[in-house]
Design a protein around this motif. Structure first.
Motif, PDB file in Angstrom:
ATOM      1  N   GLU A  65       0.804  -1.222   0.000  1.00  0.00           N
ATOM      2  CA  GLU A  65       0.000   0.000   0.000  1.00  0.00           C
ATOM      3  C   GLU A  65       0.837   1.271   0.000  1.00  0.00           C
ATOM      4  O   GLU A  65       0.331   2.338  -0.378  1.00  0.00           O
ATOM      5  CB  GLU A  65      -0.932   0.004   1.228  1.00  0.00           C
ATOM      6  CG  GLU A  65      -1.938  -1.141   1.223  1.00  0.00           C
ATOM      7  CD  GLU A  65      -2.808  -1.147   2.463  1.00  0.00           C
ATOM      8  OE1 GLU A  65      -2.500  -0.378   3.400  1.00  0.00           O
ATOM      9  OE2 GLU A  65      -3.799  -1.908   2.491  1.00  0.00           O
ATOM     10  N   THR A  66       2.100   1.177   0.424  1.00  0.00           N
ATOM     11  CA  THR A  66       2.960   2.356   0.493  1.00  0.00           C
ATOM     12  C   THR A  66       4.273   2.069  -0.240  1.00  0.00           C
ATOM     13  O   THR A  66       4.976   1.111   0.107  1.00  0.00           O
ATOM     14  CB  THR A  66       3.275   2.746   1.950  1.00  0.00           C
ATOM     15  OG1 THR A  66       2.055   2.881   2.667  1.00  0.00           O
ATOM     16  CG2 THR A  66       4.044   4.065   1.997  1.00  0.00           C
ATOM     17  N   VAL A  67       4.572   2.898  -1.218  1.00  0.00           N
ATOM     18  CA  VAL A  67       5.765   2.704  -2.044  1.00  0.00           C
ATOM     19  C   VAL A  67       6.574   3.984  -2.042  1.00  0.00           C
ATOM     20  O   VAL A  67       6.043   5.075  -2.302  1.00  0.00           O
ATOM     21  CB  VAL A  67       5.389   2.329  -3.498  1.00  0.00           C
ATOM     22  CG1 VAL A  67       6.637   2.187  -4.365  1.00  0.00           C
ATOM     23  CG2 VAL A  67       4.553   1.047  -3.523  1.00  0.00           C
ATOM     24  N   GLY A  68       7.853   3.875  -1.736  1.00  0.00           N
ATOM     25  CA  GLY A  68       8.770   5.010  -1.812  1.00  0.00           C
ATOM     26  C   GLY A  68       9.841   4.744  -2.849  1.00  0.00           C
ATOM     27  O   GLY A  68      10.295   3.608  -2.990  1.00  0.00           O
ATOM     28  N   ALA A  69      10.240   5.767  -3.579  1.00  0.00           N
ATOM     29  CA  ALA A  69      11.235   5.589  -4.642  1.00  0.00           C
ATOM     30  C   ALA A  69      12.208   6.756  -4.662  1.00  0.00           C
ATOM     31  O   ALA A  69      11.819   7.906  -4.433  1.00  0.00           O
ATOM     32  CB  ALA A  69      10.552   5.461  -6.003  1.00  0.00           C
ATOM     33  N   ASP A  88       6.129  -0.216   2.398  1.00  0.00           N
ATOM     34  CA  ASP A  88       6.108  -1.634   2.034  1.00  0.00           C
ATOM     35  C   ASP A  88       7.232  -1.938   1.048  1.00  0.00           C
ATOM     36  O   ASP A  88       7.906  -2.959   1.159  1.00  0.00           O
ATOM     37  CB  ASP A  88       4.761  -1.994   1.401  1.00  0.00           C
ATOM     38  CG  ASP A  88       3.608  -1.859   2.375  1.00  0.00           C
ATOM     39  OD1 ASP A  88       3.775  -2.277   3.541  1.00  0.00           O
ATOM     40  OD2 ASP A  88       2.554  -1.329   1.984  1.00  0.00           O
ATOM     41  N   LEU A  89       7.412  -1.040   0.080  1.00  0.00           N
ATOM     42  CA  LEU A  89       8.422  -1.236  -0.952  1.00  0.00           C
ATOM     43  C   LEU A  89       9.264   0.022  -1.079  1.00  0.00           C
ATOM     44  O   LEU A  89       8.727   1.117  -1.267  1.00  0.00           O
ATOM     45  CB  LEU A  89       7.753  -1.545  -2.302  1.00  0.00           C
ATOM     46  CG  LEU A  89       8.699  -1.878  -3.465  1.00  0.00           C
ATOM     47  CD1 LEU A  89       9.385  -3.223  -3.222  1.00  0.00           C
ATOM     48  CD2 LEU A  89       7.926  -1.909  -4.787  1.00  0.00           C
ATOM     49  N   LEU A  90      10.583  -0.128  -0.962  1.00  0.00           N
ATOM     50  CA  LEU A  90      11.508   0.974  -1.199  1.00  0.00           C
ATOM     51  C   LEU A  90      12.208   0.691  -2.520  1.00  0.00           C
ATOM     52  O   LEU A  90      12.921  -0.311  -2.664  1.00  0.00           O
ATOM     53  CB  LEU A  90      12.525   1.091  -0.071  1.00  0.00           C
ATOM     54  CG  LEU A  90      13.575   2.209  -0.219  1.00  0.00           C
ATOM     55  CD1 LEU A  90      12.917   3.578  -0.369  1.00  0.00           C
ATOM     56  CD2 LEU A  90      14.531   2.206   0.967  1.00  0.00           C
ATOM     57  N   MET A 122      15.017   3.798   8.391  1.00  0.00           N
ATOM     58  CA  MET A 122      13.817   3.479   7.607  1.00  0.00           C
ATOM     59  C   MET A 122      13.497   1.995   7.720  1.00  0.00           C
ATOM     60  O   MET A 122      14.384   1.164   7.942  1.00  0.00           O
ATOM     61  CB  MET A 122      14.027   3.844   6.130  1.00  0.00           C
ATOM     62  CG  MET A 122      13.890   5.308   5.816  1.00  0.00           C
ATOM     63  SD  MET A 122      13.820   5.611   4.014  1.00  0.00           S
ATOM     64  CE  MET A 122      12.200   4.919   3.625  1.00  0.00           C
ATOM     65  N   GLU A 123      12.225   1.678   7.541  1.00  0.00           N
ATOM     66  CA  GLU A 123      11.791   0.288   7.564  1.00  0.00           C
ATOM     67  C   GLU A 123      11.014  -0.021   6.286  1.00  0.00           C
ATOM     68  O   GLU A 123      10.284   0.831   5.769  1.00  0.00           O
ATOM     69  CB  GLU A 123      10.918   0.022   8.788  1.00  0.00           C
ATOM     70  CG  GLU A 123      11.657   0.198  10.115  1.00  0.00           C
ATOM     71  CD  GLU A 123      10.778  -0.119  11.313  1.00  0.00           C
ATOM     72  OE1 GLU A 123       9.662  -0.636  11.101  1.00  0.00           O
ATOM     73  OE2 GLU A 123      11.211   0.140  12.451  1.00  0.00           O
ATOM     74  N   TRP A 124      11.180  -1.255   5.779  1.00  0.00           N
ATOM     75  CA  TRP A 124      10.501  -1.667   4.556  1.00  0.00           C
ATOM     76  C   TRP A 124      10.326  -3.174   4.558  1.00  0.00           C
ATOM     77  O   TRP A 124      10.993  -3.903   5.303  1.00  0.00           O
ATOM     78  CB  TRP A 124      11.305  -1.252   3.322  1.00  0.00           C
ATOM     79  CG  TRP A 124      12.740  -1.739   3.349  1.00  0.00           C
ATOM     80  CD1 TRP A 124      13.203  -2.978   3.024  1.00  0.00           C
ATOM     81  CD2 TRP A 124      13.881  -0.982   3.757  1.00  0.00           C
ATOM     82  NE1 TRP A 124      14.562  -3.041   3.196  1.00  0.00           N
ATOM     83  CE2 TRP A 124      15.015  -1.828   3.640  1.00  0.00           C
ATOM     84  CE3 TRP A 124      14.061   0.335   4.203  1.00  0.00           C
ATOM     85  CZ2 TRP A 124      16.305  -1.397   3.954  1.00  0.00           C
ATOM     86  CZ3 TRP A 124      15.354   0.757   4.507  1.00  0.00           C
ATOM     87  CH2 TRP A 124      16.454  -0.099   4.377  1.00  0.00           C
ATOM     88  N   TYR A 134      17.042  -6.957   0.800  1.00  0.00           N
ATOM     89  CA  TYR A 134      17.624  -6.342  -0.400  1.00  0.00           C
ATOM     90  C   TYR A 134      17.420  -7.312  -1.557  1.00  0.00           C
ATOM     91  O   TYR A 134      17.651  -8.516  -1.426  1.00  0.00           O
ATOM     92  CB  TYR A 134      19.111  -6.110  -0.156  1.00  0.00           C
ATOM     93  CG  TYR A 134      19.906  -5.521  -1.309  1.00  0.00           C
ATOM     94  CD1 TYR A 134      20.300  -4.193  -1.266  1.00  0.00           C
ATOM     95  CD2 TYR A 134      20.305  -6.288  -2.394  1.00  0.00           C
ATOM     96  CE1 TYR A 134      21.064  -3.647  -2.299  1.00  0.00           C
ATOM     97  CE2 TYR A 134      21.054  -5.746  -3.420  1.00  0.00           C
ATOM     98  CZ  TYR A 134      21.438  -4.435  -3.366  1.00  0.00           C
ATOM     99  OH  TYR A 134      22.190  -3.891  -4.387  1.00  0.00           O
ATOM    100  N   THR A 135      16.986  -6.797  -2.725  1.00  0.00           N
ATOM    101  CA  THR A 135      16.812  -7.662  -3.894  1.00  0.00           C
ATOM    102  C   THR A 135      17.441  -7.025  -5.124  1.00  0.00           C
ATOM    103  O   THR A 135      17.491  -5.806  -5.250  1.00  0.00           O
ATOM    104  CB  THR A 135      15.330  -7.951  -4.201  1.00  0.00           C
ATOM    105  OG1 THR A 135      14.657  -6.727  -4.534  1.00  0.00           O
ATOM    106  CG2 THR A 135      14.649  -8.628  -3.035  1.00  0.00           C
ATOM    107  N   THR A 136      17.915  -7.889  -6.022  1.00  0.00           N
ATOM    108  CA  THR A 136      18.523  -7.470  -7.283  1.00  0.00           C
ATOM    109  C   THR A 136      17.657  -7.945  -8.434  1.00  0.00           C
ATOM    110  O   THR A 136      17.235  -9.104  -8.466  1.00  0.00           O
ATOM    111  CB  THR A 136      19.931  -8.077  -7.428  1.00  0.00           C
ATOM    112  OG1 THR A 136      20.711  -7.753  -6.277  1.00  0.00           O
ATOM    113  CG2 THR A 136      20.631  -7.533  -8.658  1.00  0.00           C
TER     114      THR A 136
END
Length: 393
Positions: free
Chosen positions: A167-171, A220-222, A243-245, A270-272
């Motif tokens: 529901e919450t995405v930061g970029a 939820d997603l950074l 920060m938390e994600w 962390y994902t690639t």
């Protein structure tokens, strides 16, 4: 083997001279031209991609070559400079009779070299460059490899967000074509019930803390994917400010470089993003052979160079000659089932079609890949096949 003008990997012999467009006398080695960065901000991509090309050439030559002839790589350092890259590509075609060109990295370099490939009618494979405008409906000699375009990468994230109910995405968005294309795609596609926050940072930014503090403390997603040069410091600085994600995503950063740079913290969600699929027996087999031959880990960017070389070799065999127009036609006819998450198939304009993208996560524990590491890759998320992005007329 001897590579000219660079200090990487095995060296590659000088290319055969000829009239360009691969229209040679049918004797001597077949040259693949390299226009890759071996210095500057994208040197890691150039070095790793070249290692994969060289290893594929070695194995192909040990198995009889292509059309009974050996392959060779003639490469020079673009220094990530667009005009230098254009000059090198031209030289590879006109002086070294290259049957194909590999290696441009970053959109400004790709945009400078693409007109050379298209006007000279020589197939060129982009190592990394995600501006959707790099290819047009009329492109016939330019092909993407390890890096999807920004719209396709955004499609992966959109599917992830929808599947997991985020529901919450930061970029953090880089202030250049890739970043803005991703930002626009995410903003346009995410529904009104999803909070999307984007902070634009300079391409060469190193201090991301002020931008990160403008995002919600918990997301939820950074998304670091929209700022490829900053994926490591964004993650590290986000941890530092607390920060938390649920998940952090990057662009196609070399996997071993991420492990070496971030260390044990890489296990913190962390994902690639990758197109090569390291979770298959075929990848493991090639990785083992590569390690035995070089003592180095077989990274996903190395896998891209390896795969591209096999696509070129298969296309030359299918064409029955090094005529680059015929070779490019065969590239578009190929369905090459290699080290990628899905078979390599190209549209008429050079975009990979129906590709699957993999988000690779990391956990603590011994792993055969990369060797001697306390961190092992794990599959975090895999997309359904994504249709090729179709450029506007």
């Amino acid at each position: 083997m001897k590579t000219t003008g660079v200090g990487v990997g095995a060296a590659l012999t000088a290319g055969c001279m000829g009239g360009g467009n691969g229209d040679d006398d049918g004797e001597g080695p077949i040259t693949i031209g390299g226009a890759q960065p071996y210095s500057g901000p994208f040197a890691l991509y150039g070095n790793m991609h070249t290692a994969g090309v060289e290893f594929a050439i070695e194995e192909i030559n040990e198995n009889g070559g292509v059309l009974g002839r050996e392959l060779e790589l003639e490469a020079a350092d673009t220094e990530s400079n667009p005009s230098e890259a254009s000059t090198i590509a031209t030289r590879m075609i006109e002086q070294h009779n290259a049957a194909a060109i590999v290696g441009p990295v970053s959109s400004d370099v790709v945009l400078a070299v693409t007109p050379v490939a298209e006007s000279q009618e020589v197939p060129m494979f982009i190592t990394a460059g995600g501006d959707p405008e790099e290819l047009t409906q009329d492109s016939r000699y330019t092909y993407r490899t390890v890096g999807p375009n920004a719209i396709t990468a955004a499609r992966l994230l959109i599917d992830l967000i929808e599947d997991r109910g985020y529901e919450t995405v930061g970029a953090i968005t880089a202030d250049y074509a890739w970043g803005h294309a991703m930002e626009n795609a995410l903003s346009d596609e995410l529904g009104g019930d999803i909070e999307f926050h984007s902070e634009v940072a300079a391409f060469q930014e190193s201090d991301f803390a002020p931008h990160l503090r403008n995002l919600p403390d918990e997301v939820d997603l950074l998304v670091g994917t929209s700022h490829p040069p900053g994926v490591h410091p964004i993650f590290q600085q986000a941890l530092e400010i607390g920060m938390e994600w649920d998940l952090y995503t990057t662009a196609t950063a070399p996997t071993t470089a991420s492990i070496e740079t971030i260390g044990e913290d890489i296990t913190q969600d962390y994902t690639t993003l990758t197109i090569p699929d390291m979770f298959t027996d075929q990848f493991a087999d090639v990785a083992e052979r590569f390690y035995e031959a070089t003592g180095e880990a077989f990274d996903t960017t190395i896998a891209a160079g390896y795969t591209t070389t096999h696509v070129i070799a298969e296309a030359i065999e299918a064409a029955g000659s090094t005529d680059t127009v015929d070779v490019s036609t065969e590239i578009r006819n190929i369905e090459y089932d290699g080290l990628y998450a899905s078979p390599v198939r190209y549209t008429e304009w050079g975009e990979p079609d129906d590709i699957e993208l993999v988000l690779t996560g990391y956990e603590s524990g011994d792993s055969p890949w990369p060797p001697d590491s306390d961190v092992r890759p794990v599959e975090e998320y895999r997309s359904d096949p994504i249709p090729a992005y179709e450029p506007s007329e």
